[in-house]
Design an enzyme around this catalytic site. Structure first.
Site, PDB file in Angstrom:
ATOM      1  CB  VAL A   1      -0.962   0.064   1.200  1.00  0.00           C
ATOM      2  CG1 VAL A   1      -2.003   1.101   1.164  1.00  0.00           C
ATOM      3  CG2 VAL A   1      -1.627  -1.087   1.435  1.00  0.00           C
ATOM      4  CB  CYS A   2       2.171   3.773  -2.000  1.00  0.00           C
ATOM      5  SG  CYS A   2       1.824   3.513  -3.774  1.00  0.00           S
ATOM      6  CD  GLU A   3      -0.250   9.020   1.042  1.00  0.00           C
ATOM      7  OE1 GLU A   3      -1.032   9.313   0.593  1.00  0.00           O
ATOM      8  OE2 GLU A   3       0.421   8.620   2.154  1.00  0.00           O
TER       9      GLU A   3
ATOM     10  CG  LEU B   1      -2.864   4.493   2.032  1.00  0.00           C
ATOM     11  CD1 LEU B   1      -2.074   5.276   3.073  1.00  0.00           C
ATOM     12  CD2 LEU B   1      -4.029   3.434   2.564  1.00  0.00           C
TER      13      LEU B   1
END
Length: 75
Positions: free
Chosen positions: A39-41, A67
């Site tokens: 998971v990243c931005e 996210l």
């Protein structure tokens, strides 16, 4: 069993188009037999790393849209 790895804490930084420089993920081999959800931005870094890990034999997946997209869905 799955493991979620949060890449928003700048553990991974982008390098030239050819790859990624991985920091603080030295214990990633512990998860070789598990599904890894990255998971990243915005989903770009996690997708690049997921591809790299799959080439190395991991079952790695990226949260599409990161996210940012997840927050839009939850609203």
């Amino acid at each position: 069993n799955s493991v979620i790895i949060d890449l928003t804490k700048k553990l991974v930084k982008k390098r030239s188009v050819g790859g990624l420089e991985i920091h603080d993920l030295g214990e990633i081999d512990l998860f070789k037999e598990r599904d890894i959800i990255l998971v990243c931005e915005e989903g770009e870094t996690s997708e690049l790393l997921a591809r790299e890990l799959r080439l190395r034999g991991f079952r790695a997946y990226s949260l599409r849209g990161g996210l940012k997209r997840l927050q839009e869905i939850i609203k």
